[in-house]
Design an enzyme around this catalytic site. Structure first.
Site, PDB file in Angstrom:
ATOM      1  N   PRO A 225       0.851  -1.200   0.000  1.00  0.00           N
ATOM      2  CA  PRO A 225       0.000   0.000   0.000  1.00  0.00           C
ATOM      3  C   PRO A 225       0.886   1.249   0.000  1.00  0.00           C
ATOM      4  CG  PRO A 225       0.104  -0.920   2.205  1.00  0.00           C
ATOM      5  CD  PRO A 225       0.914  -1.821   1.333  1.00  0.00           C
TER       6      PRO A 225
ATOM      7  N   ASP B  42       6.151   2.640   1.518  1.00  0.00           N
ATOM      8  CA  ASP B  42       5.222   1.610   1.975  1.00  0.00           C
ATOM      9  C   ASP B  42       4.569   2.130   3.262  1.00  0.00           C
ATOM     10  OD1 ASP B  42       3.935  -0.616   2.995  1.00  0.00           O
ATOM     11  OD2 ASP B  42       5.540  -2.009   2.451  1.00  0.00           O
ATOM     12  N   HIS B  43       3.262   2.354   3.197  1.00  0.00           N
ATOM     13  CA  HIS B  43       2.571   2.950   4.343  1.00  0.00           C
ATOM     14  C   HIS B  43       2.482   1.996   5.530  1.00  0.00           C
ATOM     15  CE1 HIS B  43       0.563   6.362   5.943  1.00  0.00           C
ATOM     16  NE2 HIS B  43       0.085   6.811   4.802  1.00  0.00           N
ATOM     17  N   ARG B  44       2.852   0.720   5.326  1.00  0.00           N
ATOM     18  CA  ARG B  44       2.847  -0.211   6.446  1.00  0.00           C
ATOM     19  C   ARG B  44       4.033   0.012   7.378  1.00  0.00           C
ATOM     20  NH1 ARG B  44       2.798  -5.709   3.099  1.00  0.00           N
ATOM     21  NH2 ARG B  44       4.479  -4.494   2.118  1.00  0.00           N
TER      22      ARG B  44
ATOM     23  N   CYS C 192       5.672   2.961   7.937  1.00  0.00           N
ATOM     24  CA  CYS C 192       5.702   4.260   8.612  1.00  0.00           C
ATOM     25  C   CYS C 192       4.486   5.080   8.187  1.00  0.00           C
ATOM     26  CB  CYS C 192       6.984   5.029   8.283  1.00  0.00           C
ATOM     27  SG  CYS C 192       7.101   5.584   6.573  1.00  0.00           S
TER      28      CYS C 192
END
Length: 474
Positions: A271, A444-446, A448
């Protein structure tokens, strides 16, 4: 008594499942030494020479140049312990049919332990035995029939003179279509002949060809000695015409197929989000000019951005990480192995600079130059194309300002660099013309949130605008 051993296409590592035969380095009847390279293949990552773990006489080869083979498919058979090549079949490229195949060959593990065999089938890994000089062994004629002379191997294009060609793929394309490289003017740097030059020559040759096909020759008329007889299994065409006029279908394989698979996986699993900022690069450009004017090795702009990136990653280690889906863990990595996107004749590749965080600007410049040249020549190894932890993408070389790139899976972030161009800019309270660059960070929003990503990008921009900021962190 000779023992016939079958050598199969080995596992080339890094998840590669197939390879395309570019050039055979041996012929049927040749004597090969243990771990001697026998074929040059192109994988989705690099061009490599495959060594044979057996020593003896080559009795069969499987696959024409241009054929794509899966890992584990037969490459060739070798008669180990043969004193003469009389055991070799007469066909240079036999079809791998069960009925025509020799008796099942023992695996490398069960092969006799002697000087004529080696258990090593990994590319680039051998026993260290001295390479034997290749020699051609003439086959004794069979009783009641005349022995056919062995066909001469086709010389490389341009063997009679120097030709500015680096890529073996370009040479092969020219050879397949009968293009004389010595007659072409390369459009690349320093007159380098590129694939597009050969393709243009092929297109012009097809356009200028006479529309009327020549009448078939009489059965008794022998073919001229200069005409090559086409092989029964020609190399697969990379682009095939579609039934609809004007439509061409290009197989997704090789580098293009590997890129497609990796980018699709990245989109499915990661994501991602992107943030960007404009930065005044005038001071950075001036600092580079001053460094290069002082003498010594030249410093590339990409090397300066690499030094800024490694300093930023030290402050924001969340972005130098990967996600372990099975364990549901974020794995932060201590070393920075910096990948950089490079466009080549074979497509987009991402070479990796190992331990970039421990390198100086001079070392980074030299390594970027070496890997870029290897990428253009198609000689990058799988190890030089994998293991990256963060990627730099200098799309400014294409004359564009911004981009939202796809993350190089399984990494967690990519820094994009746009072109540096003069633009109006408010500098010290007044309107001035400054050298401006747009920077973008896809992350990658997972691993940070936006605050971390924004802090990383803002630090990079501050170092670009005021290089002295970087000195405080060294």
């Amino acid at each position: 008594m000779a023992q016939v051993l079958e050598f199969k296409l080995p596992d080339l590592g890094e998840g590669l499942t197939e390879a395309e035969i570019v050039r055979w380095l041996v012929s049927v009847g040749d004597v090969v030494a243990v771990d001697q390279p026998v074929v040059e293949v192109e994988t989705a990552k690099a061009m490599v020479e495959v060594p044979c773990p057996y020593g003896g006489v080559v009795t069969a080869r499987y696959g024409e140049e241009g054929t794509e083979l899966p890992v584990g498919a037969p490459l060739l058979t070798v008669a180990v312990g043969a004193s003469a090549p009389a055991d070799a079949p007469t066909a240079a490229h036999p079809a791998p049919e069960p009925a025509a195949s020799p008796a099942p060959a023992p695996s490398p593990a069960s092969a006799p332990a002697s000087d004529e065999t080696s258990g090593n089938v990994l590319v680039g890994y051998g026993t260290g035995a001295p390479a034997a000089r290749r020699r051609r062994v003439r086959r004794a004629p069979m009783s009641g029939s005349a022995a056919a002379p062995a066909p001469a191997r086709e010389p490389l294009n341009g063997a009679a003179g120097a030709v500015a060609v680096v890529s073996p793929l370009v040479r092969r394309l020219a050879r397949e279509h009968g293009v004389d490289l010595r007659e072409l003017a390369g459009s690349g740097r320093d007159g380098l002949i590129l694939r597009c030059d050969v393709e243009q020559a092929i297109s012009q040759g097809a356009t200028q060809a006479a529309p009327a096909a020549p009448a078939p020759a009489a059965a008794s008329a022998p073919a001229p000695a200069t005409i090559r007889t086409p092989s029964p299994a020609p190399a697969p065409v990379r682009a095939t015409p579609s039934a609809r006029p004007g439509v061409t279908r290009v197989p997704l394989r090789g580098v293009r197929g590997a890129v497609a698979d990796k980018l699709s996986r990245s989109r499915r699993e990661i994501p991602d989000a992107t943030c960007w900022v404009d930065a005044d690069a005038t001071e950075l450009m001036a600092a580079r000019t001053a460094m290069n004017a002082a003498g010594g090795a030249k410093i590339s702009l990409l090397a300066l951005f690499a030094r800024i990136c490694t300093a930023a990653l030290a402050r924001h280690p969340e972005l130098n990480s990967t996600v372990d889906l099975a364990a549901r863990e974020i794995v932060r990595l201590p070393e920075v192995h910096l990948g950089f996107a490079a466009q080549t004749d074979r497509g987009l590749v991402v070479p990796v600079v190992r331990d970039a965080h421990a390198r100086s600007a001079e070392s980074l410049s030299a390594e970027f130059a070496r890997l870029t040249e290897a990428g253009r020549a198609g000689t990058l190894t799988p190890g030089e194309l994998t293991g990256g932890t963060f990627t730099l993408n200098n799309y400014g070389v294409f004359g564009v300002d911004g981009s939202t790139p796809i993350i190089n899976h399984p990494e967690a972030a990519m820094l994009g660099i746009g072109r540096i161009v003069p633009k109006p800019w408010v500098y010290e309270g007044e309107l001035a013309v400054r050298q401006v660059v747009q920077l973008s960070l896809t992350f990658d929003h997972r691993v940070c949130d936006g605050g971390t990503a924004g802090g990383f990008l803002r630090y990079v921009a501050d170092c670009v605008e005021q290089p002295a900021v970087l000195l405080r962190t060294l």
